[in-house]
Design a protein around this motif. Structure first.
Motif, PDB file in Angstrom:
ATOM      1  N   ARG A  35       0.858  -1.186   0.000  1.00 46.98           N
ATOM      2  CA  ARG A  35       0.000   0.000   0.000  1.00 46.98           C
ATOM      3  C   ARG A  35       0.895   1.237   0.000  1.00 46.98           C
ATOM      4  N   ASN A  36       0.910   1.916  -1.107  1.00 47.18           N
ATOM      5  CA  ASN A  36       1.712   3.127  -1.243  1.00 47.18           C
ATOM      6  C   ASN A  36       3.175   2.912  -0.853  1.00 47.18           C
ATOM      7  N   GLY A  37       3.730   1.771  -1.279  1.00 44.39           N
ATOM      8  CA  GLY A  37       5.143   1.500  -1.039  1.00 44.39           C
ATOM      9  C   GLY A  37       5.473   0.892   0.312  1.00 44.39           C
ATOM     10  N   GLU A  38       4.480   0.598   1.142  1.00 42.21           N
ATOM     11  CA  GLU A  38       4.759  -0.063   2.409  1.00 42.21           C
ATOM     12  C   GLU A  38       3.974  -1.365   2.502  1.00 42.21           C
ATOM     13  N   THR A  39       4.587  -2.360   3.122  1.00 42.46           N
ATOM     14  CA  THR A  39       3.943  -3.660   3.286  1.00 42.46           C
ATOM     15  C   THR A  39       3.064  -3.609   4.527  1.00 42.46           C
ATOM     16  N   LEU A  73     -14.724   3.214   0.056  1.00 42.36           N
ATOM     17  CA  LEU A  73     -14.356   2.154  -0.892  1.00 42.36           C
ATOM     18  C   LEU A  73     -12.994   2.404  -1.505  1.00 42.36           C
ATOM     19  N   GLY A  74     -12.112   1.418  -1.349  1.00 41.79           N
ATOM     20  CA  GLY A  74     -10.806   1.447  -2.004  1.00 41.79           C
ATOM     21  C   GLY A  74     -10.080   2.759  -1.874  1.00 41.79           C
ATOM     22  N   SER A  75      -9.581   3.272  -2.987  1.00 46.60           N
ATOM     23  CA  SER A  75      -8.810   4.511  -2.974  1.00 46.60           C
ATOM     24  C   SER A  75      -9.688   5.736  -2.742  1.00 46.60           C
ATOM     25  N   ALA A  76     -11.019   5.558  -2.773  1.00 47.48           N
ATOM     26  CA  ALA A  76     -11.924   6.672  -2.516  1.00 47.48           C
ATOM     27  C   ALA A  76     -12.201   6.828  -1.020  1.00 47.48           C
ATOM     28  N   GLY A  77     -11.499   6.055  -0.202  1.00 45.67           N
ATOM     29  CA  GLY A  77     -11.712   6.096   1.237  1.00 45.67           C
ATOM     30  C   GLY A  77     -11.181   7.375   1.857  1.00 45.67           C
ATOM     31  N   LEU A  78     -11.618   7.611   3.081  1.00 47.20           N
ATOM     32  CA  LEU A  78     -11.139   8.754   3.843  1.00 47.20           C
ATOM     33  C   LEU A  78      -9.715   8.485   4.306  1.00 47.20           C
TER      34      LEU A  78
END
Length: 107
Positions: A35-39, A73-78
Protein backbone atom coordinates in the motif's frame (compact mmCIF):
# COMPACT_ATOMS: atom_id res chain seq x y z
CA UNK A 1 -2.03 9.84 8.39
CA UNK A 2 -3.26 8.98 11.85
CA UNK A 3 -2.34 5.57 13.21
CA UNK A 4 -2.25 3.95 16.62
CA UNK A 5 1.17 2.53 17.52
CA UNK A 6 1.82 -0.28 20.01
CA UNK A 7 5.04 -1.91 21.19
CA UNK A 8 5.80 -5.46 22.29
CA UNK A 9 9.22 -6.22 23.76
CA UNK A 10 10.28 -9.77 22.99
CA UNK A 11 13.22 -12.13 23.27
CA UNK A 12 12.05 -14.05 20.21
CA UNK A 13 13.89 -13.71 16.90
CA UNK A 14 12.53 -11.58 14.09
CA UNK A 15 11.60 -14.73 12.17
CA UNK A 16 9.73 -16.22 15.13
CA UNK A 17 7.84 -12.97 15.71
CA UNK A 18 6.79 -12.67 12.07
CA UNK A 19 5.76 -16.33 11.95
CA UNK A 20 3.55 -15.89 15.03
CA UNK A 21 2.10 -12.58 13.83
CA UNK A 22 1.46 -13.92 10.32
CA UNK A 23 -0.44 -16.91 11.70
CA UNK A 24 -2.67 -14.63 13.80
CA UNK A 25 -3.26 -12.18 10.96
CA UNK A 26 -4.12 -15.00 8.54
CA UNK A 27 -6.55 -16.57 11.00
CA UNK A 28 -8.24 -13.19 11.56
CA UNK A 29 -8.77 -12.69 7.81
CA UNK A 30 -5.98 -10.24 6.98
CA UNK A 31 -4.07 -10.35 3.67
CA UNK A 32 -0.61 -8.92 3.10
CA UNK A 33 -0.55 -6.13 0.49
CA UNK A 34 1.67 -3.34 -0.78
CA UNK A 35 0.00 0.00 0.00
CA UNK A 36 1.71 3.13 -1.24
CA UNK A 37 5.14 1.50 -1.04
CA UNK A 38 4.76 -0.06 2.41
CA UNK A 39 3.94 -3.66 3.29
CA UNK A 40 0.82 -3.84 5.43
CA UNK A 41 -1.90 -6.33 6.36
CA UNK A 42 -5.43 -5.46 5.23
CA UNK A 43 -8.86 -6.85 6.07
CA UNK A 44 -12.04 -5.82 4.29
CA UNK A 45 -12.88 -3.80 1.21
CA UNK A 46 -14.77 -0.90 2.71
CA UNK A 47 -18.05 -1.99 1.10
CA UNK A 48 -19.79 -3.22 4.25
CA UNK A 49 -17.40 -2.03 6.94
CA UNK A 50 -14.20 -0.06 7.23
CA UNK A 51 -10.94 -1.47 5.91
CA UNK A 52 -8.67 -2.63 8.74
CA UNK A 53 -4.90 -2.18 8.48
CA UNK A 54 -1.98 -3.47 10.55
CA UNK A 55 1.71 -2.84 9.90
CA UNK A 56 4.53 -4.75 11.59
CA UNK A 57 8.07 -3.46 12.14
CA UNK A 58 10.88 -4.97 14.22
CA UNK A 59 13.72 -3.06 15.88
CA UNK A 60 16.16 -4.41 18.47
CA UNK A 61 13.79 -6.84 20.19
CA UNK A 62 10.82 -4.48 19.92
CA UNK A 63 7.87 -5.33 17.70
CA UNK A 64 6.20 -2.10 16.59
CA UNK A 65 2.59 -2.60 15.51
CA UNK A 66 0.68 0.18 13.79
CA UNK A 67 -3.08 -0.13 13.44
CA UNK A 68 -5.70 2.00 11.71
CA UNK A 69 -8.94 1.85 9.77
CA UNK A 70 -10.13 3.58 6.63
CA UNK A 71 -13.77 4.20 5.85
CA UNK A 72 -14.86 4.28 2.19
CA UNK A 73 -14.36 2.15 -0.89
CA UNK A 74 -10.81 1.45 -2.00
CA UNK A 75 -8.81 4.51 -2.97
CA UNK A 76 -11.92 6.67 -2.52
CA UNK A 77 -11.71 6.10 1.24
CA UNK A 78 -11.14 8.75 3.84
CA UNK A 79 -7.78 9.27 5.53
CA UNK A 80 -6.29 6.76 7.93
CA UNK A 81 -8.02 6.84 11.31
CA UNK A 82 -6.33 5.72 14.53
CA UNK A 83 -8.04 3.20 16.78
CA UNK A 84 -9.55 5.73 19.18
CA UNK A 85 -12.83 7.61 18.96
CA UNK A 86 -16.43 6.77 18.14
CA UNK A 87 -16.44 6.91 14.32
CA UNK A 88 -15.76 3.39 13.04
CA UNK A 89 -15.80 2.03 16.61
CA UNK A 90 -16.59 -1.59 15.67
CA UNK A 91 -13.79 -2.08 13.10
CA UNK A 92 -11.40 -0.18 15.37
CA UNK A 93 -12.22 -2.55 18.22
CA UNK A 94 -11.69 -5.68 16.11
CA UNK A 95 -8.38 -4.33 14.76
CA UNK A 96 -7.26 -3.58 18.32
CA UNK A 97 -8.20 -7.12 19.42
CA UNK A 98 -6.00 -8.61 16.69
CA UNK A 99 -3.12 -6.35 17.75
CA UNK A 100 -3.55 -7.44 21.37
CA UNK A 101 -3.45 -11.11 20.31
CA UNK A 102 -0.16 -10.50 18.50
CA UNK A 103 1.35 -8.58 21.43
CA UNK A 104 0.41 -11.29 23.90
CA UNK A 105 1.73 -14.09 21.66
CA UNK A 106 5.19 -12.58 21.10
CA UNK A 107 5.90 -11.45 24.66
Amino acid sequence: MSRSVFHAKTIKTREEVYQIATAILDSDGYKQIDRNGETVWKKGTGAMTAMHFIKLEFQDGDLIISGWVQIGLGSAGLNDMDLTGFIGAVPKKTTFKTIQKIRKAVM
